[in-house]
Design a protein around this motif. Sequence first.
Motif, PDB file in Angstrom:
ATOM      1  N   LYS A 194      60.741  25.066  18.256  1.00  0.00           N
ATOM      2  CA  LYS A 194      62.174  25.165  17.961  1.00  0.00           C
ATOM      3  C   LYS A 194      63.111  23.883  17.927  1.00  0.00           C
ATOM      4  N   LEU A 195      64.190  23.639  16.955  1.00  0.00           N
ATOM      5  CA  LEU A 195      64.730  22.555  17.205  1.00  0.00           C
ATOM      6  C   LEU A 195      65.892  22.826  18.083  1.00  0.00           C
ATOM      7  N   VAL A 196      66.153  21.866  18.932  1.00  0.00           N
ATOM      8  CA  VAL A 196      67.236  21.892  19.911  1.00  0.00           C
ATOM      9  C   VAL A 196      68.134  20.808  19.741  1.00  0.00           C
ATOM     10  N   LEU A 197      69.237  20.729  19.484  1.00  0.00           N
ATOM     11  CA  LEU A 197      70.310  19.647  19.465  1.00  0.00           C
ATOM     12  C   LEU A 197      71.356  19.636  20.301  1.00  0.00           C
ATOM     13  N   LYS A 277      75.066  27.222  13.962  1.00  0.00           N
ATOM     14  CA  LYS A 277      74.726  27.228  15.352  1.00  0.00           C
ATOM     15  C   LYS A 277      75.049  25.652  15.900  1.00  0.00           C
ATOM     16  N   ILE A 278      75.240  24.855  14.935  1.00  0.00           N
ATOM     17  CA  ILE A 278      75.672  23.306  15.435  1.00  0.00           C
ATOM     18  C   ILE A 278      76.925  23.253  16.297  1.00  0.00           C
ATOM     19  N   ALA A 302      62.087  18.771  19.475  1.00  0.00           N
ATOM     20  CA  ALA A 302      61.312  19.853  19.194  1.00  0.00           C
ATOM     21  C   ALA A 302      60.775  20.287  20.263  1.00  0.00           C
ATOM     22  N   VAL A 303      60.996  21.621  20.565  1.00  0.00           N
ATOM     23  CA  VAL A 303      60.603  22.275  21.831  1.00  0.00           C
ATOM     24  C   VAL A 303      59.774  23.672  21.610  1.00  0.00           C
ATOM     25  N   LYS A 304      58.628  23.899  22.664  1.00  0.00           N
ATOM     26  CA  LYS A 304      58.273  25.115  22.687  1.00  0.00           C
ATOM     27  C   LYS A 304      59.249  26.111  22.856  1.00  0.00           C
ATOM     28  N   GLU A 305      59.135  27.336  22.366  1.00  0.00           N
ATOM     29  CA  GLU A 305      60.024  28.507  22.612  1.00  0.00           C
ATOM     30  C   GLU A 305      60.141  28.821  24.048  1.00  0.00           C
ATOM     31  N   SER A 323      72.062  23.444  21.832  1.00  0.00           N
ATOM     32  CA  SER A 323      72.009  24.554  20.906  1.00  0.00           C
ATOM     33  C   SER A 323      70.882  24.543  20.312  1.00  0.00           C
ATOM     34  N   VAL A 324      70.075  25.855  20.040  1.00  0.00           N
ATOM     35  CA  VAL A 324      68.741  25.846  19.379  1.00  0.00           C
ATOM     36  C   VAL A 324      69.426  26.220  17.972  1.00  0.00           C
ATOM     37  N   ILE A 325      69.150  25.137  16.979  1.00  0.00           N
ATOM     38  CA  ILE A 325      69.721  25.391  15.770  1.00  0.00           C
ATOM     39  C   ILE A 325      68.583  25.639  14.418  1.00  0.00           C
TER      40      ILE A 325
END
Length: 711
Positions: A194-197, A277-278, A302-305, A323-325
């Motif tokens: 997952k991409l987290v911003l 979602k940003i 970059a994060v594991k779900e 936020s997860v984008i």
Amino acid sequence: MGINLLPIEIDEIRKRLRREPNEAEWKVIDAVWSEHCSYKSSKIFLKSFYMEGPNVIMGIKDWQDAGAVDIGDGWAIVVKVESHNHPSAIDPFNGAATGVGGIIRDVISKGAKPIALLDMIRVGDLTLSKNRWLLKNIIAGIGFYGNSIGVPVVGGELAFDEMYNDNPLVDVACIGVVRRDKIVPSVVNKPGLKLVLAGLTGIDGLGGASFASRKLSGEDEIGAVQIADPFAGKIILDATLEIADKVEAIKDLGGGGLAVAVTEMANGLGVIVDIEKIPLRVKEMNPIDIIISETQERMLYAVKEERVNEICKTFEQYEYPCSVIGEITGDKTIRFRYNGKEIVSLPSELLLNPPRFLWSIKKKKKELKKYISSSDIELEKALHSVLSHPDLVSKEWAYSQFDYEVNTSTVIKPGEADSSVILLPNGKLLAVKGDANPDLCDEDAYECGKGIFAEAYRNLASVGAKGIVAVDHLQFGDPKKPEVYYSFLEAIRGIGEASRFFNIPIVGGKVSFYNENSKGKEIKPTPLIVMAGLVKDKFLRNKVEENSYIVLIGYTRGELAGSLLSKIFGISSEVPKARLQEDIIASELVIDSINNEKIIFAKDINRGGLAFALFRMMTYGYGVHINTRDILSDTDNIIDVLFSENGGRFIVLTNDPQWIIDKAKSKGIVASVIGKVNKDSGVLSLNEIKINLSNLINYYFNFLEEVMKNG
């Protein structure tokens, strides 16, 4: 379309895609293919640098956000250098401040704690009010960010030349420390993450990468400059270090914004981002602007779900947006969607492989102008002209605006010696220094490339350290100009040769083209080396004592081209050759002398020559007497002897000169006693001549503060 792509690139894009990109896709390609982000005119040559070595953990070949080297005991240092030249020309306060913020985020993206900053600044003629305004706000911006975030500015350079009147150079380097096994990559190698911003996206910094990849137009481009928020930056710093071991990759949002960050992080894989979602700073932003905004104080993870909630909970504790984008995919396509509608769909391969350009080269012809002989210059006039040059005066006015003792790790402070020294968590001492020499590079970029690398090495040796790692910043005009590109390639050749000779890897750097003034005249070639090294055993804190012997290590040559004396008077002379064997042996001798407690003061001879090295001793409140006939040289012209800037030389103070002379002889280099320190404060005695320099000493300490009162 408002893009900065060449016609040949536009044709290439259409050919590869087999269709016409939409507006959003053109903007994404423009950002990712910008010179600032893609290195399309330089990348092929950067591979020629020496970048291996047993201690290198991450380097140029890895194309990470920063380089890293092992320093022992399970620790590593992370090093990065960047510039914010164009933004600082438009909005010097925010341009410089965001340069500091960006370089700090590059370092924390490795999971490293930033411990030191260096700033290397070049502005134009200080008699012009605009340049004083630029300098005042550049220094204020650096101090504002570094002081607020708690990272000390421990050293740097400050130099002046009319070539930088409209295009100041603002280079910032950062050093960080991290446990070797805790280093985080900037890229991923598997889909499903997952991409987290973290952070808010605004309308500042739009098109910044494209802006940095073209000439300054003279028009108001303030919208391309990011706004600094160091208090948000401190949250990003603390939170990132807190979660660094819980994420798979970290990427700073710098040039090109999300467009570049997600493309580079995916590393050839695919990405899908849901723009809605940003988190936004400004309501109802255009989706395209959201993609390319370069708003500061944002990071991408970059994060594991299964760890997403844990990551965002950390930011919730700081009341900071998270936020997860989107996510990393396996389809090798970069996609941006807005409310379910796909507005960008581009192959990763296309974005990551812009055309590589090799421009024409042509050696610069010497300008036909009237030169004089150094023997025609009167001694006192030469001394007063060179020693009063703004490049050589005390920079305390600037350093006093930086909190260089925050974290209490600064051992040798800025301005105290040729290098600064900081204490590392493993108890070792690290010396750091940045060096450039545009006047020499304007004469011979190849010799200059070798020379600035050697100078940085000598500067570290003067405090007892041996260089272990370097980063470079290559700053030039328009690469499409043959003479500019020739100088660029020659500088790379010289730097690469020197790095291999000293066995010091270059683990990262930056290329900055299109540095020109409003009249289309390019800056002088300004490659820069930032080097770090470990103190071998003991470090030297300079002091001056009456009756101590002045010893000159190394051979003096009458090579004055590119020197400060030549710049002022216009002298016809030879370019100083970088004789690297002499640099390394002289440096070893100085380090040995420090470890054996044989010297109390050491300064390598560079800008201003022997004259300035002696003058620097005198600023401690003493006088010096030297006999120029005792100086080992290929010339008997006193002007050449005093103002030559050839390398491989040091001035040291000792109470045991014979030890140094014998040691030099055993190493195969020369050293000689040339004089003594006395209590005749402010008086320089040369043979039978006495010259009172007291007024120049006052000038040395007060010039910058006085001139900047009118800034």
